[in-house]
Design a protein around this motif. Sequence first.
Motif, PDB file in Angstrom:
ATOM      1  N   HIS A  50      11.690 -23.336  42.140  1.00 29.88           N
ATOM      2  CA  HIS A  50      11.527 -22.557  40.909  1.00 29.88           C
ATOM      3  C   HIS A  50      12.392 -23.161  39.810  1.00 29.88           C
ATOM      4  O   HIS A  50      13.591 -22.903  39.734  1.00 29.88           O
ATOM      5  CB  HIS A  50      11.905 -21.082  41.142  1.00 29.88           C
ATOM      6  CG  HIS A  50      11.594 -20.205  39.969  1.00 29.88           C
ATOM      7  ND1 HIS A  50      11.467 -18.843  40.076  1.00 29.88           N
ATOM      8  CD2 HIS A  50      11.358 -20.498  38.660  1.00 29.88           C
ATOM      9  CE1 HIS A  50      11.193 -18.333  38.881  1.00 29.88           C
ATOM     10  NE2 HIS A  50      11.131 -19.324  38.005  1.00 29.88           N
ATOM     11  N   HIS A 107      11.954 -24.999  35.520  1.00 37.54           N
ATOM     12  CA  HIS A 107      11.103 -25.120  34.327  1.00 37.54           C
ATOM     13  C   HIS A 107      11.452 -26.439  33.659  1.00 37.54           C
ATOM     14  O   HIS A 107      12.578 -26.920  33.781  1.00 37.54           O
ATOM     15  CB  HIS A 107      11.324 -23.956  33.372  1.00 37.54           C
ATOM     16  CG  HIS A 107      10.903 -22.637  33.963  1.00 37.54           C
ATOM     17  ND1 HIS A 107       9.605 -22.201  33.929  1.00 37.54           N
ATOM     18  CD2 HIS A 107      11.603 -21.704  34.658  1.00 37.54           C
ATOM     19  CE1 HIS A 107       9.519 -21.028  34.565  1.00 37.54           C
ATOM     20  NE2 HIS A 107      10.723 -20.709  35.020  1.00 37.54           N
ATOM     21  N   LYS A 144       1.343 -19.423  38.284  1.00 31.23           N
ATOM     22  CA  LYS A 144       2.498 -18.523  38.129  1.00 31.23           C
ATOM     23  C   LYS A 144       2.121 -17.391  37.194  1.00 31.23           C
ATOM     24  O   LYS A 144       1.489 -17.623  36.162  1.00 31.23           O
ATOM     25  CB  LYS A 144       3.665 -19.317  37.530  1.00 31.23           C
ATOM     26  CG  LYS A 144       4.803 -18.482  36.939  1.00 31.23           C
ATOM     27  CD  LYS A 144       5.673 -17.848  38.017  1.00 31.23           C
ATOM     28  CE  LYS A 144       6.826 -17.068  37.401  1.00 31.23           C
ATOM     29  NZ  LYS A 144       7.796 -17.918  36.722  1.00 31.23           N
ATOM     30  N   HIS A 154      11.078 -14.555  42.704  1.00 33.38           N
ATOM     31  CA  HIS A 154      12.422 -13.981  42.503  1.00 33.38           C
ATOM     32  C   HIS A 154      12.698 -12.951  43.599  1.00 33.38           C
ATOM     33  O   HIS A 154      11.793 -12.542  44.328  1.00 33.38           O
ATOM     34  CB  HIS A 154      12.516 -13.254  41.150  1.00 33.38           C
ATOM     35  CG  HIS A 154      12.472 -14.150  39.966  1.00 33.38           C
ATOM     36  ND1 HIS A 154      13.527 -14.952  39.593  1.00 33.38           N
ATOM     37  CD2 HIS A 154      11.496 -14.373  39.055  1.00 33.38           C
ATOM     38  CE1 HIS A 154      13.196 -15.634  38.502  1.00 33.38           C
ATOM     39  NE2 HIS A 154      11.969 -15.307  38.158  1.00 33.38           N
ATOM     40  N   ASP A 173      15.353 -21.112  38.974  1.00 37.38           N
ATOM     41  CA  ASP A 173      14.942 -20.794  37.599  1.00 37.38           C
ATOM     42  C   ASP A 173      15.738 -21.639  36.593  1.00 37.38           C
ATOM     43  O   ASP A 173      15.924 -21.240  35.446  1.00 37.38           O
ATOM     44  CB  ASP A 173      15.114 -19.295  37.297  1.00 37.38           C
ATOM     45  CG  ASP A 173      14.013 -18.773  36.384  1.00 37.38           C
ATOM     46  OD1 ASP A 173      13.187 -19.578  35.907  1.00 37.38           O
ATOM     47  OD2 ASP A 173      14.000 -17.549  36.123  1.00 37.38           O
TER      48      ASP A 173
END
Length: 459
Positions: A96, A98, A205, A260, A363
């Motif tokens: 996870h 970005h 997602k 999450h 994240d």
Amino acid sequence: MKTVNRSFSGVLLGIFLSLLAASPRAAAQAKPKPIVLKGARLIDGTGRPAVENSVLVLEGDRVVAAGKAGAVAIPKDADVRDVSGKTIMPALINLHGHLGLSSNGADSVAGNYTQENVVKQLNRYLSYGVATTTSLGQDEDEIYKIRDAQHAGNVTGARLYTAGRGFLEYTGKNYPNDHRYRPQTADEARADVRELAPHHPDFIKMWVDDGLGHGVKIKPEVYQAIIDEAHKQHIRVFAHEYYLADAKALLAAGLDGFAHSIRDQAVDQDVMQKMKARNVFLIPTLVRDEVLFAYADNLKWLDDPFFKAGYDPAAIAMVRGPENVEKGRRDPDIVKYRAGLEMAKKNLKTLSDNGVKIAFGTDSGIPTRFPGYFEHRELQLMVEAGLTSMQAIVAATGTNAEILGGARTFGTLQPGRRADFLVLDANPLDDIHNTEKLSAVWQSGKIVPSVSAKMTSGN
Ligand SMILES: [Zn+2]
């Protein structure tokens, strides 16, 4: 006439060279010399106990043998390197992250989504020992070109997987480069999935959350349509979720993975049984919940030299500056953030003890969530939550590779897998903080530039 002759001899030369390249002798020369790392403690990422005094044999980009000294043959022509006293473990896989949302890790100005920034970030991940990462949404279509270029060997850094744009209803917080789909009906959702599918995202997602009451969740009939259409196109769907009730509804709708932790209340038997029955994983992203108050609290890791070594001093100064610290302290939700992390940790331990599949992700890559360091911090938080160091490492290596469809090709240090691994100066099974004692990072059988080199040179 002369020109013809010259090009004719050029053709002859070409034929000669290609014959040479095809000859058995040339092929033998092109075959890479095996590399052997011997003497290290070897953690292979499968969960099997570490092997003391190991031998790891690499050929080209692959592991060809791994095991105890004496049990593994050392090829005669090998380049043998003594790494006694070190620990070898597979490189980390972040499920996870970005990409392209920040240029230096902290800023979030529009226009960061460029190939240059994405590649810079992929290299940053790799320098910290994260050899594979995923972008779970908010990508621009440029990502597919970057992925293709990487597959062709033209882009360096962590190997990337992408969810593409992603699906959102929640509108509490937006980033400048926000290209997410926002379907309002089931029909729109199906049309959006059909538009996305030809890009071959590695998964889809979606965000099913109201941001602690500040936004609006995707409606159940809309996420049901996203999942149904994605499954028709043979694409798995992962969700950002927060509440136990949503987790249950998403499981009933056919969701494939949680991006999450469940953070509003303790998980129960019902949710655990359903996750196990369909092999649905959970990515805890504990560091994501910690970072929401980390800067306000000036947490200890902000002084960690391993953190400071990897990033632009201006980015660190920004997150530690009085403005950002004050903003964090004044955030009316800060009490909920702290409680959310504690609940996430408690639930991680319960899920793990009950045999639910635990994946690994951070994240990172969202502005102020630093790619690379955050993966090491996540391991530490998983251990604080009560997992063993071995369980945290397996989540970040073997399990994540399996989820990405790569169980036979990467993620563990077994024959046939890509030689992606870390050489550490100390044993992470004794203390998980030892993953920061990074001596070298290897990707595809080669040493790559790592943050450890920067630390020893004093930069
Ligand atoms: Zn995310």
